[in-house]
Design a protein around this motif. Structure first.
Motif: not given
Length: 464
Positions: A222-230
């Motif tokens: 979930p952290v990796e996904k959020r990094l991409g969204e940012l």
């Protein structure tokens, strides 16, 4: 100056050192603490506390930006927000100042004598402190080494100019337009995420093939996904080589090629090293464990009357570990029967979303030869998470297959750092799945996900 004699001398007023001194003072031990700068150490002054303040400010600003673009999930709209980083840093510094003053007050309340200066051993019972007014000699029956740790500096990227450690990064008065972070551990991701939310263009370089390599993949996803969204660019299996003639960062990519990355600031977060130099270790005969001071289960070193606590003694380099060690040592000096017998030490990563890990993950338990059962409960089925408009993540419980003894609890999600105490308590108290499942958890709270995860591991979750 007149020489000082005491029963306990603590070198370093970081979390471990000041807690040790306060507890010793409470127990009536004649205690002196030496600190070269402000009390609180790295954690309070330039680490844990200021970084969390900046992360909070970044979260607030990022939410305001989302609202100004009409993307707030709860219907809030704003005009274009702005941030004055100088004021943000001043607010952060005010928090730090209040806390350092508080620590000084607590030490004085416990009747601990504070000596400001740099300590250096003369021998196993004597320390010389260089203060502003001259040399101070302190003789002690017992000495605690609590000198902490320092950021690791890359030989080809020494700190200075635009190459920053976390300390300088947290003191920036203006936001760099482009920031490159070297190291995708918890410090790099926490600060990289915060700078991205404040509006910087962030690139993160990691030598390994994944971010947060010390956490299992399920928690990190979930952290990796959020990094991409940012919009944060992650470059894996890459190594920093140095600066080009024009000041760009040179990296060696996974395929052996070379790439230039333009950056206004380069933040190096490749780890920390124990502070074992500069305080006269050469005058002592201490057994070492690699770079760290070797200690036993009572934090005793190989020299009688000398203890060591905190980062200087090894992993995990966590403030709460140092605090627990410091309290224990003070009680040992006061002739209480104590030893280090902790089941687990919580590890928290303040990324977006946050990660908490206590005890063994499923893979770690299996590698240790345990037969286990494990299950997770998603926040997408948790009413409180829904009401906060963030259903990302889950709580996971790992238990022995034969008797349901809980071996580990992990979580990833918004604000899950606040669940770390209940996770740690469950393991420290030797809880079984039935104990957690049978404990009434308040509704609606995120903590209910722990109960549901235990129920699901038992085979009968109620809300999924």
């Amino acid at each position: 100056m007149k020489d000082i004699s005491c029963k306990l001398l603590v070198i370093g007023a970081g979390p471990g050192g000041y807690v040790c001194a306060i507890r010793a003072g409470q127990l009536g031990i004649d205690t002196v603490i030496v600190e070269a700068s402000k009390p609180g150490g790295t954690c309070l002054n330039v680490g844990c506390i200021p970084s969390k303040a900046m992360i909070h400010a970044a979260d607030e600003f990022h939410g305001a930006v989302a609202a100004s673009k009409g993307s707030s999930p709860v219907g809030i709209s704003l005009s274009e927000p702005k941030i004055d980083l100088k004021k943000t840093v001043a607010w952060k510094d005010n928090i730090v100042g209040r806390l350092t003053s508080g620590v000084s007050g607590l030490l004085k309340k416990a009747k601990v004598k504070i000596v400001t200066g740099r300590a250096k051993f003369r021998d196993g019972k004597t320390v010389e402190v260089e203060t502003e007014t001259g040399s101070q000699i302190i003789r002690a029956e017992n000495i605690v080494i609590a000198t902490g740790s320092q950021p690791v500096e890359l030989p080809n990227l020494p700190f200075g100019a635009k190459v920053l450690s976390s300390t300088e990064a947290l003191a920036l008065k203006a936001l760099p337009e482009k920031i490159t972070v070297i190291g995708a551990g918890y410090i790099g991701l926490e600060l990289g995420t915060a700078f991205a939310k404040l509006g910087a263009d962030v690139t993160i370089i990691e030598a390994q093939d994944r971010v947060l390599p010390l956490y299992d993949r399920e928690l990190v996803r979930p952290v990796e996904k959020r990094l991409g969204e940012l919009g944060i660019e992650i470059v894996l299996s890459a190594k920093a080589k140095g600066l080009s003639g024009t000041g760009a960062l040179l990296i060696e990519t996974a395929d052996g090629g070379e790439r230039k990355i333009e950056a206004d600031a380069i933040l190096v977060t490749v780890g920390r090293k124990p502070a074992t130099e500069g305080w006269g270790r050469e005058e002592l005969v201490l057994d070492m464990d690699g770079r760290f001071i070797r200690i036993d289960e009572e934090c005793r070193t190989s020299m009688r009357g000398i203890f060591a606590i905190g980062d200087v003694t090894g992993e995990p380099m966590l403030a709460h570990r140092a605090m627990a060690q410091g309290e224990m040592v003070a009680e040992i000096v006061a002739s209480h029967k104590r030893s280090w017998d902790k089941v687990a030490i919580p590890a928290v990563c303040f990324t977006d979303p946050e990660i908490v890990s206590v005890g063994l993950s499923p893979d770690e338990a299996k590698q240790a030869g345990r037969e286990i059962k494990a299950a997770q409960f998603p926040f997408s089925a948790n009413g409180r998470a829904m009401s906060m408009a963030d259903e990302t993540g889950f709580v996971r419980v790992v238990a022995r297959a034969d008797n349901n003894l809980v071996l580990g609890i992990q979580a990833v999600g918004r604000g899950v750092s606040e669940l770390s105490a209940s996770f740690g308590l469950a393991l420290e108290m030797g809880a079984c799945l039935e104990d957690i499942a049978g404990t009434i958890h308040a509704h609606p709270t995120q903590g209910e996900a722990l109960q549901e995860a235990a129920l699901r591991t038992l085979g009968h979750a109620l809300h999924i």
